[in-house]
Each structure stands twice: as C-alpha cells, then as structure tokens.
Design a protein around this motif. Sequence first.
Motif, mmCIF file in Angstrom:
data_model
loop_
_atom_site.group_PDB
_atom_site.id
_atom_site.type_symbol
_atom_site.label_atom_id
_atom_site.label_comp_id
_atom_site.label_asym_id
_atom_site.label_seq_id
_atom_site.Cartn_x
_atom_site.Cartn_y
_atom_site.Cartn_z
ATOM 1 N N ILE A 48 0.970 -1.648 -0.182
ATOM 2 C CA ILE A 48 -0.278 0.036 0.319
ATOM 3 C C ILE A 48 0.844 1.025 0.241
ATOM 4 O O ILE A 48 2.091 1.329 0.602
ATOM 5 C CB ILE A 48 -0.722 -0.147 1.281
ATOM 6 N N ALA A 49 0.341 1.886 -0.636
ATOM 7 C CA ALA A 49 1.151 3.522 -1.031
ATOM 8 C C ALA A 49 1.045 3.923 0.438
ATOM 9 O O ALA A 49 -0.397 4.632 1.257
ATOM 10 C CB ALA A 49 0.564 4.556 -1.954
ATOM 11 N N LEU A 50 1.903 4.749 0.830
ATOM 12 C CA LEU A 50 1.848 5.283 2.373
ATOM 13 C C LEU A 50 1.970 7.165 2.683
ATOM 14 O O LEU A 50 1.247 7.510 2.777
ATOM 15 C CB LEU A 50 3.162 4.940 3.502
ATOM 16 N N PHE A 51 2.882 7.130 2.509
ATOM 17 C CA PHE A 51 3.321 8.961 2.064
ATOM 18 C C PHE A 51 4.347 9.454 0.580
ATOM 19 O O PHE A 51 5.075 8.356 0.197
ATOM 20 C CB PHE A 51 3.951 9.482 3.684
ATOM 21 N N ASP A 65 -2.874 -1.882 9.862
ATOM 22 C CA ASP A 65 -3.474 -0.928 10.320
ATOM 23 C C ASP A 65 -3.240 0.119 11.734
ATOM 24 O O ASP A 65 -3.829 1.385 11.481
ATOM 25 C CB ASP A 65 -4.664 -2.258 11.951
ATOM 26 N N GLY A 66 -1.599 -0.342 11.922
ATOM 27 C CA GLY A 66 -1.588 1.229 12.483
ATOM 28 C C GLY A 66 -1.177 2.146 11.841
ATOM 29 O O GLY A 66 -1.818 3.504 11.961
ATOM 30 N N LEU A 67 -0.591 2.154 10.662
ATOM 31 C CA LEU A 67 -0.196 2.963 9.684
ATOM 32 C C LEU A 67 -1.484 4.112 8.982
ATOM 33 O O LEU A 67 -1.313 4.792 9.317
ATOM 34 C CB LEU A 67 0.560 2.629 8.600
ATOM 35 N N ARG A 68 -2.717 2.946 9.019
ATOM 36 C CA ARG A 68 -3.194 3.757 8.332
ATOM 37 C C ARG A 68 -3.868 4.409 9.125
ATOM 38 O O ARG A 68 -4.908 5.663 8.650
ATOM 39 C CB ARG A 68 -4.669 2.201 8.211
ATOM 40 N N GLU A 69 -4.075 4.329 10.725
ATOM 41 C CA GLU A 69 -5.118 4.904 11.941
ATOM 42 C C GLU A 69 -3.943 6.262 12.012
ATOM 43 O O GLU A 69 -4.683 7.319 11.415
ATOM 44 C CB GLU A 69 -4.659 3.622 12.681
ATOM 45 N N ARG A 70 -2.676 6.450 11.826
ATOM 46 C CA ARG A 70 -1.688 7.399 11.909
ATOM 47 C C ARG A 70 -2.030 8.584 10.735
ATOM 48 O O ARG A 70 -1.918 9.505 11.025
ATOM 49 C CB ARG A 70 -0.487 6.999 12.434
ATOM 50 N N GLN A 94 -3.950 8.237 7.630
ATOM 51 C CA GLN A 94 -5.971 8.646 7.882
ATOM 52 C C GLN A 94 -5.860 7.822 6.145
ATOM 53 O O GLN A 94 -6.127 8.328 5.456
ATOM 54 C CB GLN A 94 -5.898 9.534 8.025
ATOM 55 N N LEU A 95 -5.047 6.420 6.663
ATOM 56 C CA LEU A 95 -5.309 6.162 5.072
ATOM 57 C C LEU A 95 -6.560 5.364 4.992
ATOM 58 O O LEU A 95 -7.208 4.926 6.051
ATOM 59 C CB LEU A 95 -4.063 5.656 4.490
ATOM 60 N N PRO A 96 -7.006 5.057 3.525
ATOM 61 C CA PRO A 96 -8.546 4.471 3.652
ATOM 62 C C PRO A 96 -8.269 3.114 3.936
ATOM 63 O O PRO A 96 -7.569 2.805 3.715
ATOM 64 C CB PRO A 96 -8.757 5.018 2.157
#
Length: 289
Positions: free
Chosen positions: A156-159, A280-285, A287-289
């Motif tokens: 998944i792409a992060l930033f 899941d932690g990365l998505r939460e931090r 704010q990814l879908p």
Amino acid sequence: MEFSQLRIFQAVAEEGSIAKAALRLNRVPSNLSTRLRQLEERLGVALFLRERQRLQLSPAGKVLQDYASRLFALQDEAEAALKGGEPAGTFVIGSMHSTAAIHLPAMLAHYHRRYPAVNLQVHTLPSGELVDGLLAGRLDAALVDGPEVSSELEGIALFDEELLLITEAGHAPVRSARDVAGQPLFTFRPRCSYRRRLENWFAAQRATLGPVMEIESYHSMLACVIAGGGVALMPRSMLDSLPARDAVSVHPLAAPFGQATTWLMWRKGMAGANLRAWSDGLRERLQLP
C-alpha cells in the motif's frame, strides 16, 4: 535439523562472529561452535567460510539462511494463529535510511505500546536490498521507494517525499543536470532507489555524470556537500531534520525526478497477524482508507 540449531546459525550469520552471536544469545562460544559443527556434519556441507576474524556465509549457508528465515516467520505466524490471531513472536521490518530516521520512530513506539509481546526488529538498507530481503523471506515487511513490480509482492502507498538536490552554499541555481555536470555525487550503494533517480536525471538530460562517492549516512553527505566536495540528493523531510541544513543551497527537481512515494510492501500470502496490526496502525496514523 532443530530450531535451536537454526537460531544459532542465524545469529552467527547476522553477527559474522561466534563470539558476538554468543553474547546475543547469552551462551558460551564453545557451545555455539559445537552446535554449528554438528549442523554442518548433519547436512554434509560447510555453512561458513572462515575469513580472518569474520565468518562469511558459504553458498550453501546463504540457501539455508533463506529457508531459516521463512521457517521462523511461519513459526511466529503459527503461534499468533494459535493465540487467536493476536500479534506475537518476532516481526522484522525493513526500512530505507531516511524513512527510519524521520517517520519510523513514531510508528515503532505506537506499535510497541499496543503489542509489547512482539519482538520488533528493524533493518535499514537501500530500497533494492529491502526488496531482496522480502523475496528471500528475511523481512516480514519493508518501507520502500515506489511499488516494486513483482508478482510475489503486494503493498500500500503511505506518503510522498519531495527529493531535493543540495549543493554548496552560494551555488548558482540548478535548472538542469547540466548545471552540475561532472561534479562528484555523494550517495548510497548502487541498490539505493534515490541514487537510481539521480542517475536517471543525468541520463534524461544527457549530462555528464560525475564520480560517485558512496556514503552510508545523510549526515556525512551533508558535511561533504557543505565542504564543497560535490552534490547530493535527499528527501526534504531528511534535510529539514539536520542541524546544518542552512549551510547548503537547495534545488528542487522537476517531475518525475523530484517526487517519490514510500510504500509498505510484503510477500503475497504472508500477511500474518503482526503485519496486519502494523498495516492497520499505519493506516490509522496516516488516515489512509
């Protein structure tokens, strides 16, 4: 083969020394030597090449290291599954140097607070070497530059990261690679994706590539550029974190060379409880879908 023998083998392979591996495992060196010799005799091959004061993996040892990493990953996944899918065991994450320095500390702290039972390990390497580690099973996941095109990986792409060329203070504006043609380049090893971007920038503009000087830290790169030794490419987030950032001139690069996206990648079919919790932690931090 016993898992205890493989643990000893893995520790010696990573430390390059029986003495250092013994300290890491809290065992006496003679015990490790005996267990390794028994393993080699059982397999009928030499697992290490003895070179001066360091042990190097033999070709057979490299093969066993790949299989051992996969076995340990499966063991951790099995333990997590038996505990109801909760993160457990060892989780090895790889990261680019800049990402490890800037973005990873908060991620690691967040994960450790939530899952203190997980033995979280971090390896920092150039992006290409991280991909090798994923494919070989040495890493459970990795933060790499761009989505690696491989049928064996997903992610998944992060930033996004802005990449900047830095030169000595007072350098004339750099509008193309020709403006720094022939100047020395400070960069990481060949498998570094940012190095590849910089080399492609020169090639795209048909500019002469200067001598490449490999350095293993952004702090050292910055110091060399400040001294007037050449130029370097680094993420803006990394440059902004360095104390001497105001002692160089900064030059943005035109697309597509001045923009990079950091991805979280892993091997297909290997997204166990540890990785799902990390993702899941990365998505939460972030704010990814």
